[in-house]
Design a protein around this motif. Structure first.
Motif, PDB file in Angstrom:
ATOM      1  N   GLY A   1     -10.102   0.973  -3.290  1.00 43.62           N
ATOM      2  CA  GLY A   1      -9.780   2.193  -2.353  1.00 43.62           C
ATOM      3  C   GLY A   1      -8.494   2.518  -2.233  1.00 43.62           C
ATOM      4  O   GLY A   1      -8.050   3.654  -1.834  1.00 43.62           O
ATOM      5  N   TRP A   2      -7.548   1.468  -2.261  1.00 43.05           N
ATOM      6  CA  TRP A   2      -6.013   1.895  -1.813  1.00 43.05           C
ATOM      7  C   TRP A   2      -5.410   1.792  -3.045  1.00 43.05           C
ATOM      8  O   TRP A   2      -5.321   1.370  -4.103  1.00 43.05           O
ATOM      9  CB  TRP A   2      -5.560   0.594  -0.999  1.00 43.05           C
ATOM     10  N   GLU A   3      -4.432   2.788  -2.988  1.00 47.11           N
ATOM     11  CA  GLU A   3      -3.214   2.879  -3.956  1.00 47.11           C
ATOM     12  C   GLU A   3      -2.112   1.700  -3.907  1.00 47.11           C
ATOM     13  O   GLU A   3      -1.534   1.764  -2.654  1.00 47.11           O
ATOM     14  CB  GLU A   3      -2.692   4.355  -4.125  1.00 47.11           C
TER      15      GLU A   3
ATOM     16  N   GLY B   1       1.798   1.567   3.715  1.00 50.19           N
ATOM     17  CA  GLY B   1       2.907   1.160   3.805  1.00 50.19           C
ATOM     18  C   GLY B   1       3.184  -0.376   4.167  1.00 50.19           C
ATOM     19  O   GLY B   1       4.159  -1.070   3.964  1.00 50.19           O
ATOM     20  N   GLY B   2       2.025  -1.067   4.367  1.00 48.84           N
ATOM     21  CA  GLY B   2       1.883  -2.332   4.602  1.00 48.84           C
ATOM     22  C   GLY B   2       2.122  -3.283   3.232  1.00 48.84           C
ATOM     23  O   GLY B   2       1.797  -2.763   2.131  1.00 48.84           O
ATOM     24  N   ALA B   3       2.765  -4.368   3.480  1.00 48.48           N
ATOM     25  CA  ALA B   3       3.055  -5.469   2.190  1.00 48.48           C
ATOM     26  C   ALA B   3       2.314  -6.632   2.310  1.00 48.48           C
ATOM     27  O   ALA B   3       2.144  -7.056   3.420  1.00 48.48           O
ATOM     28  CB  ALA B   3       4.292  -5.178   1.807  1.00 48.48           C
TER      29      ALA B   3
ATOM     30  N   VAL C   1       1.045  -1.203   0.078  1.00 49.11           N
ATOM     31  CA  VAL C   1       0.073  -0.139  -0.031  1.00 49.11           C
ATOM     32  C   VAL C   1       1.009   1.190   0.038  1.00 49.11           C
ATOM     33  O   VAL C   1       2.011   1.394   0.874  1.00 49.11           O
ATOM     34  CB  VAL C   1      -1.005   0.031   0.983  1.00 49.11           C
ATOM     35  N   ALA C   2       0.582   2.085  -1.011  1.00 47.92           N
ATOM     36  CA  ALA C   2       1.372   3.381  -0.911  1.00 47.92           C
ATOM     37  C   ALA C   2       1.512   3.994   0.263  1.00 47.92           C
ATOM     38  O   ALA C   2       0.406   4.307   0.962  1.00 47.92           O
ATOM     39  CB  ALA C   2       0.924   4.335  -1.952  1.00 47.92           C
TER      40      ALA C   2
ATOM     41  N   CYS D   1       5.544  -9.998   4.652  1.00 45.82           N
ATOM     42  CA  CYS D   1       4.075  -9.832   4.679  1.00 45.82           C
ATOM     43  C   CYS D   1       3.902  -8.863   6.053  1.00 45.82           C
ATOM     44  O   CYS D   1       4.267  -9.018   7.104  1.00 45.82           O
ATOM     45  CB  CYS D   1       3.276 -10.929   4.902  1.00 45.82           C
ATOM     46  N   THR D   2       3.515  -7.571   6.049  1.00 47.02           N
ATOM     47  CA  THR D   2       3.726  -6.921   7.241  1.00 47.02           C
ATOM     48  C   THR D   2       2.359  -6.157   7.430  1.00 47.02           C
ATOM     49  O   THR D   2       2.163  -5.140   8.135  1.00 47.02           O
ATOM     50  CB  THR D   2       4.648  -5.638   6.741  1.00 47.02           C
TER      51      THR D   2
END
Length: 293
Positions: free
Chosen positions: A264-266, A231-233, A39-40, A275-276
């Motif tokens: 809804g997320w970029e 910022g999560g991946a 997530v950007a 995985c965070t």
């Protein structure tokens, strides 16, 4: 940061499941594929809009929302929904079905005949059978009658579907046993609308399309993504897809991602990142069978 993508949801096409992106691009979800995104950072989740139109306010929506719509757009979407019983004059033929998600978990529902089994794939039905076809209101009356007579609901929460998915019978015949018995009871009922043409029992099994048997051969899922965060991946090998649920093998174990959390997320590519995102652990081993994407 590279190119930014905005997810428009997951759909089931003839060739299988695929992620749709704003702008029209689609990404096929093939088994064993490595899928990774982040997530950007610094952004917020915004409303996905309604009826194919963007939200005029770009209103923020909660990370845990599976609808990804603000209150106004959700109202507009629901106003045109057959499932919400707000459309009564649709001239298309509709079909009534019984869907099975796991032991003791059956629902009755309707879908436009032209959609074929797409609605059942979207819901994550492991197997199903048609009950009849006819005008919308006849299908709706039949659905209501069967809810009362058979004691089955017309909605099943996705959390319950995941909870029973890890204990599926091994053979298609075993998986179809409950809906076979309910179908026999349904066709024996008096008072069904005459304009609904009954259909014989024929179980359609989706375990192969979902790849549940292959995923069941691996370790049980350890949890599900609770929400995406800036910022999560997320990253892992795709094991199975059931309805909107992506089952992924990650370094944290097998995790389930509900693709409805993505719009809804970029999003940006994130190959190689761990995985965070927050993961909600399952309380019982085997409660859900597979992993994430």
């Amino acid at each position: 940061m590279g190119r930014v993508w905005t997810c428009a949801g997951l759909r089931w096409a003839e060739r299988g499941p695929e992620l749709c992106w704003v702008g029209g691009r689609r990404s096929a979800l093939t088994w064993g594929k490595r899928v990774a995104f982040a997530v950007a950072g610094g952004g917020e989740r915004t409303c996905r809009g309604a009826r194919g139109h963007p939200c005029p306010l770009r209103a923020p929506v909660p990370g845990r929302s599976t609808g990804a719509r603000c209150e106004e757009c959700a109202r507009l979407e629901r106003a045109h929904s057959v499932a919400a019983d707000t459309v009564a004059d649709d001239p298309r033929p509709y079909r009534v079905y019984l869907a099975w998600f796991g032991p003791g978990l059956v629902k009755v529902g309707i879908t436009a005949a032209a959609r074929g089994p797409a609605r059942l794939l979207e819901q994550g039905a492991v197997c199903f059978t048609w009950l009849g076809e006819g005008p919308l209101m006849a299908a709706r009356r039949t659905e209501e009658m069967l809810r009362a007579a058979l004691g089955v609901p017309d909605r099943v929460p996705y959390a319950r579907k995941r909870a029973v998915r890890g204990a599926l019978p091994l053979t298609p015949g075993e998986r179809a046993a409950e809906i076979a018995e309910l179908h026999a009871r349904a066709v024996a009922l008096a008072g069904r609308p005459e304009s609904l043409t009954p259909e014989p029992f024929r179980a359609v099994d989706h375990a192969g399309a979902f790849r549940l048997a292959e995923a069941a051969g691996g370790p049980a899922a350890v949890g599900e993504v609770a929400e995406l965060v800036p910022g999560g991946a997320v990253g892992g090998e795709l094991l199975a897809v059931a309805g909107p649920d992506l089952h992924l093998a990650t370094e944290r174990g097998t995790v389930v991602l509900d693709a409805r959390l993505m719009p809804g997320w970029e999003l940006v590519p994130a190959e190689g990142r761990p995985c965070t995102v927050p993961v909600r652990e399952f309380k019982e081993a085997g409660g859900v069978q597979d992993g994430l994407f």
